[in-house]
Design a protein around this motif. Sequence first.
Motif: not given
Length: 78
Positions: A43-71
């Motif tokens: 669902t949209r809410e699940q995706l949003k939560a997953g993206l926010m969780e991925k965003n908390d991974k500070v050891e990754m750069d922003a592009t890598s975080r988004v790429n990993e999330f989408v995949l």
Amino acid sequence: MNDDCELELAPEYSQMLFECRLLATKAWRDAILDYLEPRTIYTREQLKAGLMEKNDKVEMDATSRVNEFVLEALGGDL
């Protein structure tokens, strides 16, 4: 310019820049969610939560975080 030779914006312009960046970030996030929602099992809410969780991974750069999330979302691995 300040003493460190960095450009300083007047407070009103600084606020406008902040608001612009905030709107751009929201539009970017919504575009990702709009793309993924019909293509995933989430669902949209699940995706949003997953993206926010991925965003908390500070050891990754922003592009890598988004790429990993989408995949992960497309692969059903959130």
